[in-house]
Design a protein around this motif. Structure first.
Motif, PDB file in Angstrom:
ATOM      1  N   GLU A  17     -11.246   5.721  12.200  1.00 12.52           N
ATOM      2  CA  GLU A  17     -10.734   7.154  13.425  1.00 12.52           C
ATOM      3  C   GLU A  17      -9.516   7.419  13.254  1.00 12.52           C
ATOM      4  O   GLU A  17      -9.058   9.288  13.276  1.00 12.52           O
ATOM      5  N   LEU A  18      -8.459   6.414  13.688  1.00 13.82           N
ATOM      6  CA  LEU A  18      -7.639   7.130  14.008  1.00 13.82           C
ATOM      7  C   LEU A  18      -6.376   7.207  12.861  1.00 13.82           C
ATOM      8  O   LEU A  18      -5.956   8.450  12.443  1.00 13.82           O
ATOM      9  N   LYS A  19      -6.782   6.798  11.587  1.00 10.53           N
ATOM     10  CA  LYS A  19      -6.427   7.367  10.105  1.00 10.53           C
ATOM     11  C   LYS A  19      -6.858   8.442  10.056  1.00 10.53           C
ATOM     12  O   LYS A  19      -5.514   9.718   9.526  1.00 10.53           O
ATOM     13  N   MET A  20      -8.379   8.852  10.463  1.00 12.12           N
ATOM     14  CA  MET A  20      -8.354  10.462   9.800  1.00 12.12           C
ATOM     15  C   MET A  20      -7.701  10.773  10.626  1.00 12.12           C
ATOM     16  O   MET A  20      -7.656  12.265  10.298  1.00 12.12           O
ATOM     17  N   THR A  21      -7.240  11.195  11.917  1.00  9.19           N
ATOM     18  CA  THR A  21      -6.506  12.150  12.824  1.00  9.19           C
ATOM     19  C   THR A  21      -5.346  11.958  12.294  1.00  9.19           C
ATOM     20  O   THR A  21      -4.542  12.694  13.679  1.00  9.19           O
ATOM     21  N   ASN A  22      -4.724  11.642  11.428  1.00 11.01           N
ATOM     22  CA  ASN A  22      -3.603  11.431  11.282  1.00 11.01           C
ATOM     23  C   ASN A  22      -2.975  11.371   9.590  1.00 11.01           C
ATOM     24  O   ASN A  22      -2.228  10.875   9.406  1.00 11.01           O
ATOM     25  N   PRO A  23      -3.473  12.428   9.489  1.00 13.63           N
ATOM     26  CA  PRO A  23      -3.320  13.547   8.340  1.00 13.63           C
ATOM     27  C   PRO A  23      -2.031  12.879   7.164  1.00 13.63           C
ATOM     28  O   PRO A  23      -1.436  12.831   6.370  1.00 13.63           O
ATOM     29  N   ALA A  24      -0.594  12.651   8.405  1.00 10.51           N
ATOM     30  CA  ALA A  24       0.518  12.529   7.857  1.00 10.51           C
ATOM     31  C   ALA A  24       0.853  11.605   7.275  1.00 10.51           C
ATOM     32  O   ALA A  24       2.360  11.222   6.708  1.00 10.51           O
ATOM     33  N   ILE A  25       0.336  10.009   8.118  1.00  8.37           N
ATOM     34  CA  ILE A  25       0.723   8.739   7.489  1.00  8.37           C
ATOM     35  C   ILE A  25       0.754   8.644   5.305  1.00  8.37           C
ATOM     36  O   ILE A  25       2.009   8.441   4.424  1.00  8.37           O
ATOM     37  N   GLN A  26       0.241   9.461   5.319  1.00 10.69           N
ATOM     38  CA  GLN A  26      -0.236   9.480   2.792  1.00 10.69           C
ATOM     39  C   GLN A  26       0.952  10.241   2.591  1.00 10.69           C
ATOM     40  O   GLN A  26       1.830  10.163   1.575  1.00 10.69           O
ATOM     41  N   ASN A  27       1.132  11.865   3.500  1.00 11.16           N
ATOM     42  CA  ASN A  27       2.677  12.704   3.040  1.00 11.16           C
ATOM     43  C   ASN A  27       3.813  11.127   2.755  1.00 11.16           C
ATOM     44  O   ASN A  27       4.585  11.667   2.495  1.00 11.16           O
ATOM     45  N   ASP A  28       3.803  10.730   4.200  1.00  4.70           N
ATOM     46  CA  ASP A  28       5.330  10.374   4.620  1.00  4.70           C
ATOM     47  C   ASP A  28       5.040   9.106   3.764  1.00  4.70           C
ATOM     48  O   ASP A  28       6.636   8.606   2.952  1.00  4.70           O
TER      49      ASP A  28
END
Length: 257
Positions: free
Chosen positions: A77-88
């Motif tokens: 749930e936390l990962k889905m609300t932080n899409p910038a993780i993949q970009n960064d």
């Protein structure tokens, strides 16, 4: 959460690199969860006991299984609300590739080299990476244990789903919950075992022959505040395998719309 820091070596070292190392620890933790889940499934499904007998006799193991599912759904749930993780993280990979060409190296590369970064990238590319890991582990457990009837595994999962649903919808049980965290724990475990069941059962969790009362499970979720269950409903919508099969009733599809 990772954040973008463009071409600033000091901040790359002091800001981005420690966070990349943290993502590595979560990735490595997912591998340990995979091994732990398979060991728990073996303990909770091995003969001669039936699933309910296992859950009664091995309550500590069943609780550990539930804790793993609770963490998994929470993390995703936390990962889905932080899409910038993949970009960064993609920026980090580009940086180390560029540094190799310039014979430079970031401090974080001692921990997360190019090969590790590639594996981590595949992991974090999943919408629900931890749940994907557990689903694969459960599927692999069933395929590798051909002498163990698949019903032993699916009955264990459906029994846990039933227990959670009854606890959530029965007033005499709900009145024992001292806070909303306990409710959320039960909901996450229920959704987690439904998804695992759907991945390993030949016709899935939504068919009429399923041993999981999907209508009741979905209804009990939708009775809760939407902000606390939307992620769980999305997990049922987008991470199950059989929702869109012909065997799924229109009523269940409508409940998940």
């Amino acid at each position: 959460k990772l954040f973008r820091i463009w071409h600033q070596p000091y901040f790359l070292s002091k800001g981005l690199c420690p966070l990349v190392a943290k993502l590595k620890r979560f990735y490595e933790f997912s591998l340990r969860l995979e091994n732990a889940l398979r060991s728990l499934l073996e303990a909770l499904t091995s003969p001669p006991y039936a699933p309910m007998q296992h859950l009664e006799r091995e309550q500590a193991l069943a609780k550990q299984f539930a804790e793993i599912l609770h963490f998994t759904l929470s993390f995703d749930e936390l990962k889905m609300t932080n899409p910038a993780i993949q970009n960064d993280f993609s920026y980090y990979r580009r940086t180390i590739s560029r540094n190799r060409l310039n014979n430079q190296q970031l401090e974080a590369e001692n921990e997360v080299n190019n090969e590790m970064a590639n594996r981590m990238s595949l992991f974090y590319a999943e919408a629900t990476p931890m749940l994907k890991t557990l689903s694969n582990a459960t599927t692999k457990f069933v395929s590798e244990n051909k002498t163990l009837p698949i019903e032993d595994t699916t009955d264990c999962l459906s029994t846990m789903a039933c227990v959670c649903r009854v606890m959530l919808e029965t007033p005499e049980y709900r009145c024992r919950f001292t806070n909303t965290d306990t409710m959320l724990f039960c909901m996450r475990v229920m959704v987690g075992v439904i998804i695992l069941y759907d991945h390993v059962h030949p016709v899935g969790a939504f068919a009429k022959t399923s041993k999981i009362d999907m209508k009741g499970c979905i209804k009990v979720l939708k009775e809760q505040p939407s902000n606390s269950v939307e992620g769980l409903l999305n997990a049922l919508r987008y991470t199950t395998r059989h929702l869109n099969d012909d065997s799924t009733s229109k009523q269940i599809r409508a409940l998940l719309q």
